[in-house]
Design a protein around this motif. Structure first.
Motif, PDB file in Angstrom:
ATOM      1  N   ASN A 110      -9.844   3.574 -12.839  1.00  0.00           N
ATOM      2  CA  ASN A 110      -9.117   3.508 -11.572  1.00  0.00           C
ATOM      3  C   ASN A 110      -9.800   2.470 -10.682  1.00  0.00           C
ATOM      4  O   ASN A 110     -10.997   2.566 -10.421  1.00  0.00           O
ATOM      5  N   VAL A 157      -3.916   9.814 -11.712  1.00  0.00           N
ATOM      6  CA  VAL A 157      -3.666   8.462 -11.181  1.00  0.00           C
ATOM      7  C   VAL A 157      -2.972   7.563 -12.212  1.00  0.00           C
ATOM      8  O   VAL A 157      -2.126   6.745 -11.844  1.00  0.00           O
ATOM      9  N   VAL A 198     -14.122   5.069 -12.105  1.00  0.00           N
ATOM     10  CA  VAL A 198     -13.718   3.966 -11.215  1.00  0.00           C
ATOM     11  C   VAL A 198     -14.256   2.677 -11.808  1.00  0.00           C
ATOM     12  O   VAL A 198     -15.418   2.614 -12.224  1.00  0.00           O
ATOM     13  N   GLY A 255      -0.442  -0.183  -4.620  1.00  0.00           N
ATOM     14  CA  GLY A 255      -1.336   0.965  -4.621  1.00  0.00           C
ATOM     15  C   GLY A 255      -0.517   2.212  -4.890  1.00  0.00           C
ATOM     16  O   GLY A 255       0.354   2.211  -5.759  1.00  0.00           O
ATOM     17  N   ASP A 311      -6.353  -2.984  -3.478  1.00  0.00           N
ATOM     18  CA  ASP A 311      -6.700  -4.158  -2.650  1.00  0.00           C
ATOM     19  C   ASP A 311      -7.666  -5.072  -3.408  1.00  0.00           C
ATOM     20  O   ASP A 311      -7.574  -6.304  -3.339  1.00  0.00           O
ATOM     21  N   GLY A 313       0.805  -1.218   0.000  1.00  0.00           N
ATOM     22  CA  GLY A 313       0.000   0.000   0.000  1.00  0.00           C
ATOM     23  C   GLY A 313       0.835   1.263   0.000  1.00  0.00           C
ATOM     24  O   GLY A 313       2.074   1.235   0.004  1.00  0.00           O
ATOM     25  N   GLY A 314       0.111   2.376   0.003  1.00  0.00           N
ATOM     26  CA  GLY A 314       0.690   3.701  -0.156  1.00  0.00           C
ATOM     27  C   GLY A 314       1.738   4.081   0.877  1.00  0.00           C
ATOM     28  O   GLY A 314       2.721   4.749   0.543  1.00  0.00           O
TER      29      GLY A 314
END
Ligand SMILES: Nc1ncnc2c1ncn2[C@@H]1O[C@H](COP(=O)(O)OP(=O)(O)O)[C@@H](O)[C@H]1O
Ligand SMILES: CC(=O)N[C@@H](CCC(=O)OP(=O)(O)O)C(=O)O
Length: 258
Positions: free
Chosen positions: A157, A72, A121, A39, A161, A10-11
């Motif tokens: 996007n 993104v 999304v 991510g 996860d 993750g980030g």
């Protein structure tokens, strides 16, 4: 059945250069087929700020306008993905960076605007398990970012996860899959202010209780839902841990079961 490791970072790890480098070293040492998903939400938010593009999140999902989508795609598929791939090559891992559009690996559909319009999304429709297996069979490590496509030229996007959970589920047709969500904490915590209060086992009943008691919040809610989705779709084991777990799977962490 042969084993496959599907790991997601993750980030917070991606933003920490040393933590990321250590993770890539440890990940490179793991034998056998493996897939990495990353991510980078935090980086996208920071770059958006620099560019004067507004960020809005609802339930851990980014409201993705056309402008946000540009940011993104540049951040996940460009900067982060290529840095991770280069980092893996440095440690001797033959990595291949991919969005879901590359080799048509992940097809998604734009989430319909109902109560909330999430914009661009994507909800995963189909993971091309045969294509990914072909890549793995060549001894290559696929590295996926959080970008998918709709088959009509539109990039979307998709939460990283969710991508990890969907890939792990699809690959369970070919492998005994172990899914590992790697983040900055030791696992799911009973008390967010006590870094050692790791809940070692969570099943669906416990999950409902943790949710009702508001022990879990923010990104942890969709993360756990993705864990259970994976278990329901034949993934053999799912763990949430920090990067220590990749070196030593006996360290205290969270294991999920139905
Ligand atoms: N009970 C909990 N235990 C651990 N983390 C929690 C808990 N409740 C909420 N969180 C939050 O969930 C975050 C992890 O979700 P997210 O930010 O989506 O992860 P990632 O870094 O993997 O993308 C943690 O950084 C933490 O702030
Ligand atoms: C739709 C959606 O919300 N996508 C995520 C994808 C990145 C991500 O999931 O990053 P982390 O794993 O670092 O949180 C986003 O843009 O934030």
């Amino acid at each position: 059945m042969k084993q496959l490791l599907v790991a997601k970072i993750g980030g917070n790890i991606i933003e920490d250069k040393d933590a990321l480098n250590q993770f890539l070293i440890d990940f490179s040492k793991i034998e056998g087929p493996k897939i990495l998903i990353h991510g980078g939400g935090k980086s996208a938010t920071q770059l958006s700020e620099k560019l004067g593009v507004k960020t809005e999140m609802i339930d851990g999902r980014r409201i993705t306008s056309a402008e946000n989508l540009d940011v993104v795609v540049m951040t996940y598929a460009g900067l982060i993905n290529k840095n991770i791939v280069a980092g893996l090559q440095k440690h001797g891992s033959p990595a291949l960076g991919l969005t879901g559009a590359d080799a048509n690996t992940i097809m998604a559909t734009k989430r319909p605007a109902q109560f909330v319009d999430y914009g661009f999304v994507g909800d995963v429709e189909k993971v091309n398990d045969k294509m990914i297996k072909g890549i793995l069979d060549m001894g290559i490590i696929p590295v996926f970012c959080a970008i998918t496509h709709d088959g009509n030229g539109q990039l979307l996007n998709t939460n990283a996860d969710t991508i990890a959970s969907e890939i792990a589920s699809a690959m369970s047709a070919h492998f005994e899959v172990s899914l590992f969500y790697c983040f900055e904490l030791k696992g799911v915590l009973e008390d967010i202010n006590n870094k050692d209060s790791v809940i070692e086992h969570i099943d669906l009943e416990k999950y409902a209780k943790l949710r009702d008691d508001q022990v879990i919040a923010d990104g942890m809610l969709p993360k756990l839902q993705n864990c259970f989705d994976a278990l329901q779709k034949n993934v053999a084991s799912v763990h949430i841990a920090n990067s220590e777990y990749i070196k030593d799977n006996t360290v205290k962490h969270t294991t999920l079961s139905l």
